[in-house]
Write an enzyme that holds these catalytic residues in place. Structure first.
Site, PDB file in Angstrom:
ATOM      1  N   CYS A 145      19.976  -9.041  -7.117  1.00 12.10           N
ATOM      2  CA  CYS A 145      21.320  -8.528  -6.906  1.00 12.10           C
ATOM      3  C   CYS A 145      21.687  -7.614  -8.063  1.00 12.10           C
ATOM      4  O   CYS A 145      21.060  -7.647  -9.121  1.00 12.10           O
ATOM      5  CB  CYS A 145      22.322  -9.670  -6.819  1.00 12.10           C
ATOM      6  SG  CYS A 145      21.946 -10.865  -5.516  1.00 12.10           S
ATOM      7  N   ARG A 201      19.364  -2.657  -5.670  1.00 14.23           N
ATOM      8  CA  ARG A 201      19.006  -4.036  -5.972  1.00 14.23           C
ATOM      9  C   ARG A 201      19.564  -5.018  -4.954  1.00 14.23           C
ATOM     10  O   ARG A 201      19.250  -6.210  -4.996  1.00 14.23           O
ATOM     11  CB  ARG A 201      19.515  -4.413  -7.363  1.00 14.23           C
ATOM     12  CG  ARG A 201      18.892  -3.613  -8.489  1.00 14.23           C
ATOM     13  CD  ARG A 201      19.462  -4.051  -9.819  1.00 14.23           C
ATOM     14  NE  ARG A 201      19.055  -5.414 -10.139  1.00 14.23           N
ATOM     15  CZ  ARG A 201      17.999  -5.731 -10.866  1.00 14.23           C
ATOM     16  NH1 ARG A 201      17.227  -4.777 -11.347  1.00 14.23           N
ATOM     17  NH2 ARG A 201      17.698  -6.983 -11.118  1.00 14.23           N
ATOM     18  N   TRP A 218      22.003  -9.289  -2.481  1.00  8.35           N
ATOM     19  CA  TRP A 218      20.874  -9.478  -1.573  1.00  8.35           C
ATOM     20  C   TRP A 218      20.806 -10.988  -1.334  1.00  8.35           C
ATOM     21  O   TRP A 218      20.533 -11.755  -2.247  1.00  8.35           O
ATOM     22  CB  TRP A 218      19.586  -8.962  -2.206  1.00  8.35           C
ATOM     23  CG  TRP A 218      18.399  -9.019  -1.297  1.00  8.35           C
ATOM     24  CD1 TRP A 218      18.019  -8.089  -0.377  1.00  8.35           C
ATOM     25  CD2 TRP A 218      17.410 -10.066  -1.242  1.00  8.35           C
ATOM     26  NE1 TRP A 218      16.864  -8.498   0.253  1.00  8.35           N
ATOM     27  CE2 TRP A 218      16.469  -9.702  -0.251  1.00  8.35           C
ATOM     28  CE3 TRP A 218      17.238 -11.271  -1.918  1.00  8.35           C
ATOM     29  CZ2 TRP A 218      15.372 -10.491   0.054  1.00  8.35           C
ATOM     30  CZ3 TRP A 218      16.147 -12.063  -1.601  1.00  8.35           C
ATOM     31  CH2 TRP A 218      15.230 -11.665  -0.625  1.00  8.35           C
ATOM     32  N   ASN A 231      22.891 -13.387 -10.344  1.00  7.31           N
ATOM     33  CA  ASN A 231      21.609 -12.979  -9.784  1.00  7.31           C
ATOM     34  C   ASN A 231      20.612 -14.078 -10.101  1.00  7.31           C
ATOM     35  O   ASN A 231      20.512 -14.519 -11.248  1.00  7.31           O
ATOM     36  CB  ASN A 231      21.152 -11.647 -10.403  1.00  7.31           C
ATOM     37  CG  ASN A 231      19.843 -11.151  -9.822  1.00  7.31           C
ATOM     38  OD1 ASN A 231      19.448 -11.544  -8.726  1.00  7.31           O
ATOM     39  ND2 ASN A 231      19.156 -10.294 -10.549  1.00  7.31           N
ATOM     40  N   GLY A 232      19.889 -14.552  -9.103  1.00  9.76           N
ATOM     41  CA  GLY A 232      18.930 -15.626  -9.306  1.00  9.76           C
ATOM     42  C   GLY A 232      19.163 -16.761  -8.326  1.00  9.76           C
ATOM     43  O   GLY A 232      19.898 -16.622  -7.344  1.00  9.76           O
ATOM     44  N   GLU A 264      -1.772  -0.504   1.268  1.00 12.32           N
ATOM     45  CA  GLU A 264      -0.539   0.091   0.763  1.00 12.32           C
ATOM     46  C   GLU A 264       0.098   1.015   1.798  1.00 12.32           C
ATOM     47  O   GLU A 264       1.323   1.034   1.961  1.00 12.32           O
ATOM     48  CB  GLU A 264      -0.827   0.855  -0.538  1.00 12.32           C
ATOM     49  CG  GLU A 264       0.349   1.609  -1.118  1.00 12.32           C
ATOM     50  CD  GLU A 264       1.518   0.721  -1.512  1.00 12.32           C
ATOM     51  OE1 GLU A 264       2.599   1.276  -1.804  1.00 12.32           O
ATOM     52  OE2 GLU A 264       1.369  -0.525  -1.535  1.00 12.32           O
ATOM     53  N   LYS A 324       3.860   0.450   3.325  1.00  7.01           N
ATOM     54  CA  LYS A 324       4.915   1.465   3.268  1.00  7.01           C
ATOM     55  C   LYS A 324       5.513   1.702   4.656  1.00  7.01           C
ATOM     56  O   LYS A 324       6.732   1.812   4.804  1.00  7.01           O
ATOM     57  CB  LYS A 324       4.363   2.787   2.717  1.00  7.01           C
ATOM     58  CG  LYS A 324       4.167   2.793   1.237  1.00  7.01           C
ATOM     59  CD  LYS A 324       5.494   2.782   0.504  1.00  7.01           C
ATOM     60  CE  LYS A 324       5.362   2.151  -0.866  1.00  7.01           C
ATOM     61  NZ  LYS A 324       5.150   0.720  -0.899  1.00  7.01           N
ATOM     62  N   GLU A 368       7.699  -1.324   5.601  1.00 10.34           N
ATOM     63  CA  GLU A 368       8.892  -1.501   4.773  1.00 10.34           C
ATOM     64  C   GLU A 368      10.066  -0.649   5.230  1.00 10.34           C
ATOM     65  O   GLU A 368      11.211  -1.119   5.237  1.00 10.34           O
ATOM     66  CB  GLU A 368       8.576  -1.128   3.315  1.00 10.34           C
ATOM     67  CG  GLU A 368       7.835  -2.180   2.536  1.00 10.34           C
ATOM     68  CD  GLU A 368       7.621  -1.731   1.104  1.00 10.34           C
ATOM     69  OE1 GLU A 368       7.945  -2.512   0.192  1.00 10.34           O
ATOM     70  OE2 GLU A 368       7.128  -0.604   0.889  1.00 10.34           O
ATOM     71  N   HIS A 424     -14.529  -7.064  13.834  1.00  7.94           N
ATOM     72  CA  HIS A 424     -14.682  -8.520  13.839  1.00  7.94           C
ATOM     73  C   HIS A 424     -13.426  -9.199  14.359  1.00  7.94           C
ATOM     74  O   HIS A 424     -13.026 -10.257  13.854  1.00  7.94           O
ATOM     75  CB  HIS A 424     -15.028  -9.015  12.435  1.00  7.94           C
ATOM     76  CG  HIS A 424     -16.360  -8.559  11.946  1.00  7.94           C
ATOM     77  ND1 HIS A 424     -17.548  -9.162  12.315  1.00  7.94           N
ATOM     78  CD2 HIS A 424     -16.696  -7.513  11.140  1.00  7.94           C
ATOM     79  CE1 HIS A 424     -18.560  -8.531  11.747  1.00  7.94           C
ATOM     80  NE2 HIS A 424     -18.068  -7.523  11.020  1.00  7.94           N
ATOM     81  N   LYS A 443      14.991  -4.075  -4.509  1.00  8.51           N
ATOM     82  CA  LYS A 443      13.994  -3.469  -5.384  1.00  8.51           C
ATOM     83  C   LYS A 443      13.281  -4.450  -6.291  1.00  8.51           C
ATOM     84  O   LYS A 443      12.067  -4.519  -6.317  1.00  8.51           O
ATOM     85  CB  LYS A 443      14.678  -2.378  -6.222  1.00  8.51           C
ATOM     86  CG  LYS A 443      13.714  -1.589  -7.117  1.00  8.51           C
ATOM     87  CD  LYS A 443      12.733  -0.801  -6.294  1.00  8.51           C
ATOM     88  CE  LYS A 443      11.835   0.048  -7.162  1.00  8.51           C
ATOM     89  NZ  LYS A 443      10.789   0.695  -6.349  1.00  8.51           N
TER      90      LYS A 443
END
Length: 609
Positions: A2, A27, A75, A101-102, A482, A486, A489, A505, A604
């Site tokens: 946050c 954030r 968040w 935050n946490g 990656e 992307k 996301e 496979h 983030k």
């Protein structure tokens, strides 16, 4: 995950707090809120949604007056995204207000204890529990109440607290989540990120774990949660305002993709000596002997940083000939890892605050491993908890989907592999050739980003398809991971990355007519095998988008669309092949009408488990 910003000084707090929230919105952007202390006590305004929604609410009520205040962009971790769960939170007497935050891990037990004391709760959050605990322990001294409450808390926190009966006091504290105190001229700004501070002051105190800071307009002092005085160091923030401004770019992600030529030059500047055929990494120089004698490297990370670490595994084993493995930090911390003498553990993180990576780092260092950090943020928790490390120097990254930090991490890991290889077995001539190739990369990236519009045209052909595959071999298998990440996301398209050989496979059963399959098909040791994999996809109706080496004529005969990248030694190729994948994801998100910089459910800096 946050955004926290608080202000105490002589100016009206609301404009500074809103400005800070806007700079921290990457954030967290589920909800936002603000509280100020004035003659009416504590006044609060909250909103579900972006900071702009909070601004609308404030304008409708005529704003909040006061020179002491706290603000938060959320968040969600505990409780749904609702108005009552938005920060700031107060206790049931409306005496204490807090932003956080946490995660407070023992909040349920604390809530039960407080309910037995007769305290009432109106939200589902762990933050309200902490606020109420402080209020329960408050006896006229806010600092001491915060210290006492935090001694009872298990978990992570970065908090800023105000009190209706102490209108000239702001208290901040941290453990496990970043928090800094900006020191201005007769004013102080507390924030979870320097981005909220840099336009007002470049001087700041970085709070350490278990530290509490009491701030008044006359100054501040710092203690531990046990009230032991601490002498903090005031540092210069290594951030400039223009670095966090959007400029002429439509999105931060667009800006950061196009910044990569410059950011890579910054990452490599002063670290490459082509004439001597050596890499100079001052941050790890004093541990060079231990690193060269290492029996094993463990690279640990999460998300995009994990993919960079996987590329690092290939590079360290190929160039330095040292056994290497990569671990999800969230798994490593809960296993019983075997850490033998001669083990080096490297934590890779953009923010330097990734909770899982920090916890894994603590686990392995307790067992005697030499700890290195590869991070972007100077003074971050990982940088302070490792024995040595290398900073990325790519500048602030605001877009939630990492781009320039990823290429910075790969570049640092490549230089580290060369640093080790040169000291073990690599001749100066080979190192000089690799250095020369590294030095050309920024210009080569420049040539790739100039293809942005043609990549957009390719993307538009397939953007309505809901399932994609990304395939690569060798050092570009992590690049495929990656690329898929992307796309997931920011465009919300389901995508999977895997080794190209693994497709047959099982996953080949997914391929149907028109399914987009992205191949990293640059020329290298396994090029012929990749071509064979492409044929297998084509025979089942898949549409092939290839990232290939300039001058490759064969690829046009087997791929539907091709993006060419310059030729480069294979170990360094991910630094180029990833750029088209970043642009592909960016354009897919824009074409589908999504907010590129603020994808749903993401934030983030992941400072919670």
């Amino acid at each position: 995950m946050c955004g926290i910003v608080a202000y105490i000084g002589t100016k009206e707090a609301q404009p500074l707090l809103i400005e800070g929230l806007k700079r921290l919105e990457y954030r967290g952007y589920d909800s936002a809120g603000i509280a100020v202390v004035n003659d009416n006590g504590i006044e609060i305004e909250r909103a579900v949604g972006r900071v702009s929604c909070l601004e609308d609410n404030l304008e409708a009520r005529g704003g909040l007056r006061g020179t002491l205040g706290i603000a938060h962009t959320r968040w969600a971790t505990h409780g749904e995204v609702t108005l009552r769960n938005a920060h700031p939170h107060t206790d049931d007497s409306h005496t204490i207000a807090l932003i956080h935050n946490g995660i407070i891990e023992n909040y349920a037990a604390l809530r039960t204890y407080l309910e037995e004391k007769g305290r009432k709760f109106v939200t589902e959050t762990d933050t309200e529990v902490l606020t109420t605990l402080i209020a329960e322990l408050y006896d006229g001294d806010l600092e001491h109440a915060v210290q006492a409450a935090l001694r009872e808390v298990t978990g992570a926190y970065a908090i800023a607290v105000i009190c209706a009966t102490e209108p000239d006091t702001l208290v901040a504290a941290r453990k496990g989540s970043p928090l800094i105190v900006g020191v201005g001229n007769g004013e102080y700004i507390v924030a979870s990120d320097g981005a909220a501070i840099v336009s007002h002051t470049s001087r700041a105190v970085l709070l350490e774990d278990y530290q509490v800071c009491k701030i008044t307009r006359d100054g501040f002092h710092t203690t531990t949660i046990d009230n032991v005085p601490v002498t903090p160091q005031i540092r210069q923030l290594e951030m400039e305002l223009e670095q966090i401004e959007l400029g002429d770019h439509p999105h931060y992600m667009h800006k950061e993709i196009f910044e990569q030529p410059r950011s890579l030059r910054n990452t490599m500047r002063g670290r490459l000596d082509r004439n001597e055929g050596r890499v100079v990494l001052g941050g790890v120089g004093q541990y060079a002997r231990e690193l060269v004698r290492a029996k094993r490297f463990i690279l640990t990370a999460q998300g995009t940083a994990l993919h960079a670490a996987m590329i690092g595994e290939y590079l360290i084993e190929d160039l330095a000939k040292i056994p290497c493995e990569v671990e999800y930090a969230s798994e490593l911390r809960y296993r019983n890892p075997i850490i033998e003498e001669g083990t080096v553990v490297m934590a890779v993180s953009q923010s330097g605050e990734t909770a899982d990576t920090l916890a894994a780092l603590q686990e392995v260092t307790d067992r005697g491993a030499l700890a290195l950090g590869v991070v972007n943020v100077v003074g971050s928790s990982i940088s302070r908890q490792t024995d040595a490390g290398v900073y990325l120097r790519v500048g602030p990254e605001i877009g939630v989907a990492s781009t320039k930090a990823f290429t910075g991490q790969v570049a640092v890991l490549a230089m580290l592999a060369m640093f080790l290889g040169r000291r073990k077995h690599m001749p100066a001539s080979q190192c000089s050739r690799l250095i020369e190739s590294l030095e050309r990369i920024p210009d080569q990236v420049e040539s790739i980003v100039k293809q942005s519009e043609s990549i957009r045209d390719i993307t538009s052909k397939y953007v309505d398809r809901e399932n994609w595959l990304f395939l690569g071999r060798g050092v570009n298998y992590p690049t495929a991971l990656e690329g898929a990440l992307k796309l997931k996301e920011i465009s919300y398209i389901h995508a999977e990355g895997m080794p190209a050989a693994e497709m047959k496979h099982g996953p080949i059963a997914l391929i149907n007519d028109g399914m987009p399959v992205v191949f990293i098909a640059n020329q290298g040791a396994q090029y012929d095998k990749v071509i064979s994999n492409i044929e297998q996809v084509r025979s089942r109706g898949g549409r092939v988008i290839a990232v290939a080496t300039e001058g490759d004529k064969q690829i046009r005969t087997v791929a539907d669309d091709v993006v060419f990248v310059p030729d480069i030694p294979e170990p360094l190729s991910p630094l180029l092949t990833v750029i088209p994948l970043q642009l592909l994801a960016y354009h897919a998100a824009v074409l589908r009408g999504h907010d590129v910089d603020k994808p749903r459910n993401l934030a983030k800096s992941v400072t919670v488990e």
